[in-house]
Design a protein around this motif. Structure first.
Motif, PDB file in Angstrom:
ATOM      1  N   ILE A 148      14.703   8.078   1.296  1.00  0.00           N
ATOM      2  CA  ILE A 148      13.877   9.045   0.629  1.00  0.00           C
ATOM      3  C   ILE A 148      12.562   8.171   0.454  1.00  0.00           C
ATOM      4  O   ILE A 148      12.464   7.411  -0.312  1.00  0.00           O
ATOM      5  N   ASP A 149      11.459   8.467   1.331  1.00  0.00           N
ATOM      6  CA  ASP A 149      10.261   7.948   1.250  1.00  0.00           C
ATOM      7  C   ASP A 149       9.280   8.890   0.925  1.00  0.00           C
ATOM      8  O   ASP A 149       8.907   9.903   1.543  1.00  0.00           O
ATOM      9  N   ILE A 150       8.542   8.460  -0.454  1.00  0.00           N
ATOM     10  CA  ILE A 150       7.533   9.377  -0.894  1.00  0.00           C
ATOM     11  C   ILE A 150       6.263   8.907  -0.312  1.00  0.00           C
ATOM     12  O   ILE A 150       5.876   7.754  -0.636  1.00  0.00           O
ATOM     13  N   GLU A 151       5.541  10.115   0.375  1.00  0.00           N
ATOM     14  CA  GLU A 151       4.150   9.505   0.556  1.00  0.00           C
ATOM     15  C   GLU A 151       3.269  10.325  -0.752  1.00  0.00           C
ATOM     16  O   GLU A 151       3.057  11.660  -0.477  1.00  0.00           O
ATOM     17  N   TYR A 152       2.286   9.517  -1.194  1.00  0.00           N
ATOM     18  CA  TYR A 152       1.495  10.287  -2.030  1.00  0.00           C
ATOM     19  C   TYR A 152       0.101  10.562  -1.487  1.00  0.00           C
ATOM     20  O   TYR A 152      -0.029  10.176  -0.456  1.00  0.00           O
ATOM     21  N   LEU A 153      -0.478  11.318  -2.063  1.00  0.00           N
ATOM     22  CA  LEU A 153      -2.057  11.935  -1.542  1.00  0.00           C
ATOM     23  C   LEU A 153      -2.738  10.416  -1.605  1.00  0.00           C
ATOM     24  O   LEU A 153      -2.825   9.683  -2.261  1.00  0.00           O
ATOM     25  N   LYS A 154      -3.716  10.486  -0.592  1.00  0.00           N
ATOM     26  CA  LYS A 154      -4.403   9.226  -0.458  1.00  0.00           C
ATOM     27  C   LYS A 154      -5.713   9.144  -0.763  1.00  0.00           C
ATOM     28  O   LYS A 154      -6.326  10.231  -0.950  1.00  0.00           O
ATOM     29  N   PRO A 155      -6.006   7.934  -1.163  1.00  0.00           N
ATOM     30  CA  PRO A 155      -7.735   7.847  -1.619  1.00  0.00           C
ATOM     31  C   PRO A 155      -8.767   8.270  -0.535  1.00  0.00           C
ATOM     32  O   PRO A 155      -9.775   8.835  -1.196  1.00  0.00           O
ATOM     33  N   ASN A 180     -10.637  12.415  -5.776  1.00  0.00           N
ATOM     34  CA  ASN A 180     -11.106  11.647  -4.619  1.00  0.00           C
ATOM     35  C   ASN A 180     -12.588  11.221  -4.722  1.00  0.00           C
ATOM     36  O   ASN A 180     -13.269  12.232  -4.943  1.00  0.00           O
ATOM     37  N   PHE A 181     -12.999   9.997  -4.681  1.00  0.00           N
ATOM     38  CA  PHE A 181     -14.295   9.521  -4.596  1.00  0.00           C
ATOM     39  C   PHE A 181     -14.298   8.720  -3.371  1.00  0.00           C
ATOM     40  O   PHE A 181     -13.675   7.444  -3.475  1.00  0.00           O
ATOM     41  N   HIS A 182     -15.168   8.895  -2.593  1.00  0.00           N
ATOM     42  CA  HIS A 182     -15.575   7.985  -1.465  1.00  0.00           C
ATOM     43  C   HIS A 182     -16.897   6.882  -1.876  1.00  0.00           C
ATOM     44  O   HIS A 182     -18.115   7.681  -1.784  1.00  0.00           O
ATOM     45  N   LEU A 183     -16.608   6.029  -2.228  1.00  0.00           N
ATOM     46  CA  LEU A 183     -17.762   5.012  -2.888  1.00  0.00           C
ATOM     47  C   LEU A 183     -18.788   4.577  -1.639  1.00  0.00           C
ATOM     48  O   LEU A 183     -19.941   4.312  -1.882  1.00  0.00           O
ATOM     49  N   ASP A 184     -18.294   4.534  -0.259  1.00  0.00           N
ATOM     50  CA  ASP A 184     -18.865   4.149   0.827  1.00  0.00           C
ATOM     51  C   ASP A 184     -18.057   4.598   1.926  1.00  0.00           C
ATOM     52  O   ASP A 184     -17.033   4.991   1.899  1.00  0.00           O
ATOM     53  N   THR A 189     -11.564   5.667  -3.652  1.00  0.00           N
ATOM     54  CA  THR A 189     -10.470   5.833  -4.739  1.00  0.00           C
ATOM     55  C   THR A 189     -10.001   6.992  -5.111  1.00  0.00           C
ATOM     56  O   THR A 189     -10.451   8.034  -4.881  1.00  0.00           O
ATOM     57  N   GLU A 190      -8.821   7.010  -5.878  1.00  0.00           N
ATOM     58  CA  GLU A 190      -8.239   8.262  -6.310  1.00  0.00           C
ATOM     59  C   GLU A 190      -7.690   7.883  -7.793  1.00  0.00           C
ATOM     60  O   GLU A 190      -7.199   7.122  -7.919  1.00  0.00           O
ATOM     61  N   TRP A 224      -6.667   2.638  -4.761  1.00  0.00           N
ATOM     62  CA  TRP A 224      -7.807   2.302  -3.963  1.00  0.00           C
ATOM     63  C   TRP A 224      -7.337   2.137  -2.578  1.00  0.00           C
ATOM     64  O   TRP A 224      -6.411   1.585  -2.015  1.00  0.00           O
ATOM     65  N   LYS A 225      -8.301   2.267  -1.686  1.00  0.00           N
ATOM     66  CA  LYS A 225      -8.193   2.054  -0.355  1.00  0.00           C
ATOM     67  C   LYS A 225      -9.681   1.602   0.413  1.00  0.00           C
ATOM     68  O   LYS A 225     -10.552   2.195   0.286  1.00  0.00           O
ATOM     69  N   TRP A 226      -9.540   0.523   1.065  1.00  0.00           N
ATOM     70  CA  TRP A 226     -10.395   0.041   2.050  1.00  0.00           C
ATOM     71  C   TRP A 226     -10.241  -0.194   3.463  1.00  0.00           C
ATOM     72  O   TRP A 226      -9.237  -0.751   3.714  1.00  0.00           O
TER      73      TRP A 226
END
Length: 661
Positions: A148-155, A180-184, A189-190, A224-226
């Motif tokens: 069972i693989d859980i996917e969270y909401l994404k940043p 959610n915030f898009h810094l650039d 980030t989330e 966080w996601k880059w």
């Protein structure tokens, strides 16, 4: 309701059939309305389902444990009536044989297992992938009945804020939020936040014990996601603070000098990271480094017994994947897993020691794909455990599509797992029985499966039918034995046979626009050797039936969901004779039904939902054995096979600012 905008440049040829209006009619696009499927079958060689948010919204879905109401494959039930611990069952076996993942990283192991279903708030989840059988070797060797693989909401999802407020008639209140915030253009980030408070002190059957514990939980994550052209980073931190209190509400016996109470205080801290380097986009060639760490502190009280555990888990994986050609894919990787449990136990009549294991491993997985007609996945692992030495784990999955309307799959594989007997079954300390644990071997099992999916044209629509059979056979197993001694719970190595056979058939059909009907039937045969006798596994239903209906109005403003479950009877542990000559409990428990329903009103920026669970009001009459004498040896709150409370009604609202529901 989802709107798909399809550009149809070739449609002008059809217009040309009407020569009188050729010069005056022009059509550039047409809007086609379709309802997004909440559950979709996986397209690869592995047999499984992806449960999306559309499906999760069909019920209140407060947490992971309440996300399978409409799913015929996964059962969720209480494992005891004192602490409120719940467990899932897949292919007829306990959830400890399902490998739990969060975004392809192993999670919720060991001491986290008994209460992990409540550690994942429903509104945080983007999807749940349920795969059956031995699954892929990329994530480890622990999968026996599935993953069972859980996917969270994404940043990097849409910027904005979503909030969900929920309350029910059992005095439970929840608040969930994600932002959610898009810094650039590269960095986002989330923040995910959750608060839960169960404060009801409900005792519907008047046995002097709370039907379910009072739970207060704080849950927070920052992710966080880059994302660049050739490099991607994804990481985050999380913490959970939970306090659950249960037990007696008042004195029920003259000899009681103080209340029998249970309490579990948990602090959990987690961190994860993923680095992906794209080497060759044309051939899907990439290298990924990923890992996670968790520290789980638990202080538990079960009457006069106390259990303290400090669990630490660390996992790291380096993998390489590429498409050799369009048909051939190769995945290689190495991994490191470290688990440590520092345990202290008092007043239980036996001693426990610290547990530690470090496992290094390597895997190779080859996939051959021929259009959509054939997919073959071969995988194998070699791992070395500091406790159990070196061992191998082979897996095979084959998908064959002989016709457009038929898909066949077979699978075979081996799985292993280390049993942390007390940490995974600490709720058993609430029983008045004595408890003994042997020196346990590593568990080992083989799983074989076959399935067929059929898309049958019927009255201009498609009837989808799926049938599957799985056999799981243990050669080594940690067996929880209630049967051999009425005064003892004995966790020991398997001495004899242990197996599970599961057959399931399910079907879905869109009766008319907006209305989706589904039905399923599953039969389980689960047997284990207890004290030299091969018996049915106790507290396990022999069958399950499910009928589900979901209707959404043409404009997508109203949605009605109804689910009816029939849970088959099963065997109780071997009963014993009381002083008055009567038996402690019946040899078997009976079948029971449960009905749930929900009504949702959708607006542009929010939705309101009301519903009810267990509307048939069925409740296990005696969830606690000998509740009048909680300090006696016959007291037992762990023999739960059905619902512990009656009807439940709830209401909630989902609000979004700048995001889509």
């Amino acid at each position: 309701m989802v709107l798909f905008m399809l550009l149809l440049p070739g449609f002008t040829a059809a217009i040309a059939q009407d020569t009188d209006s050729l010069e005056t009619q022009h059509l550039e696009e047409v809007t086609v309305k379709a309802r997004r499927m909440g559950t979709a079958r996986m397209s690869g060689a592995v047999n499984g389902l992806t449960i999306g948010r559309e499906e999760l919204f069909r019920a209140a879905c407060c947490n992971l444990g309440e996300s399978f109401t409409t799913n015929p494959s996964v059962d969720v039930s209480y494992s005891d009536a004192a602490t409120g611990a719940r467990q899932i069952r897949l292919l007829g076996l306990s959830g400890i044989y399902v490998q739990m993942l969060t975004e392809n990283l192993p999670d919720f192991q060991g001491v986290a297992a008994p209460y992990s279903l409540e550690y994942v708030p429903g509104p945080w989840m983007q999807s749940i992938q349920v795969s059956k059988g031995a699954s892929s070797v990329r994530n480890g060797y622990q999968s026996i009945t599935g993953q069972i693989d859980i996917e969270y909401l994404k940043p990097d999802d849409d910027e904005g804020v979503t909030a969900n407020l929920y309350g029910n008639s059992k005095s439970r209140m929840e608040v969930n939020a994600d932002a959610n915030f898009h810094l650039d253009s590269h960095l986002s980030t989330e923040i995910l936040a959750h608060f839960q408070d169960d404060y009801g002190h409900h005792d519907e059957n008047h046995d002097g014990f709370l039907d379910q514990p009072d739970v207060r939980q704080w849950n927070l994550q920052n992710r966080w996601k880059w994302k660049g052209d050739r490099y991607l980073f994804h990481g985050g931190l999380g913490l959970i603070r939970e306090n659950r209190e249960g037990g007696q509400t008042h004195h029920t016996a003259p000899e009681s000098h103080h209340l029998f109470q249970t309490g579990v205080v948990t602090d959990r801290y987690v961190g994860y990271m993923k680095h992906a380097f794209i080497l060759d986009p044309d051939h899907g060639s990439n290298i990924a480094l990923m890992g996670n760490v968790a520290m789980h502190l638990m202080d538990a009280t079960y009457g006069h017994r106390t259990y303290h555990v400090n669990g630490k888990n660390a996992y790291a994986q380096l993998m390489y994947e590429c498409n050799i050609t369009e048909k051939h894919n190769l995945s290689l990787g190495v991994s490191l897993q470290h688990d440590f449990l520092a345990q202290k136990l008092r007043n239980a009549g036996f001693e426990v020691s610290d547990e530690q294991e470090t496992t290094t491993g390597a895997y190779a997985q080859y996939t051959f794909t021929l259009d959509t007609r054939l997919a073959l996945m071969l995988g194998g692992r070699i791992d070395h455990s500091s406790r159990y030495g070196t061992f191998g784990t082979p897996r095979l999955h084959l998908k064959w599509r002989p016709a457009e309307w038929m898909t066949m799959r077979i699978s075979a594989g081996q799985g292993r797992r280390t049993a942390h007997a007390l940490a995974e079954n600490s709720q058993l300390l609430a029983s008045g029985r004595t408890m003994t644990i042997d020196d346990l071997q590593q568990e080992k099992a083989y799983n074989y499966g076959a399935s067929g999916a059929f898309d049958i044209p019927l009255m201009r629509k498609t009837l989808r039918v799926n049938a599957e059979f799985y056999h799981t056979r243990f050669s080594r197993q940690a067996v929880v034995d209630y049967d051999s001694d009425a005064a003892q719970i004995h966790i020991a190595n398997l001495q004899g046979r242990s197996f599970s056979n599961t057959f399931q058939i399910d079907a879905s059909y869109p009766l008319f626009e907006g209305l989706e009907l589904s039905a399923a039937w599953r039969w389980n045969e689960v047997k284990t050797t207890y004290g030299g006798h091969l018996r049915e596994k106790p507290l396990t239903s022999r069958y399950k039936g499910l009928v589900s209906a979901s209707y959404k109005t043409p404009l997508g403003l109203w949605q009605v969901d109804i689910n009816l479950q029939l849970n088959g009877g099963g065997r109780m542990p071997v009963p014993y004779q009381l002083a008055d000559g009567t038996m402690s409990w019946p040899e078997r428990f009976r079948a029971y039904e449960q009905l749930s329903a929900q009504l949702t009103r959708w607006f542009r920026h929010f939705s309101i939902y009301v519903g009810g669970e267990n509307l048939t009001a069925f409740r296990q009459e005696q969830v606690i054995i000998d509740a009048e004498h909680p300090w006696g040896t016959s007291f037992d709150p762990t023999l739960v096979w059905g619902p512990v409370h009656g009807r439940l009604f709830y209401a909630g609202i989902r609000v979004n600012i700048g995001k889509k529901l």
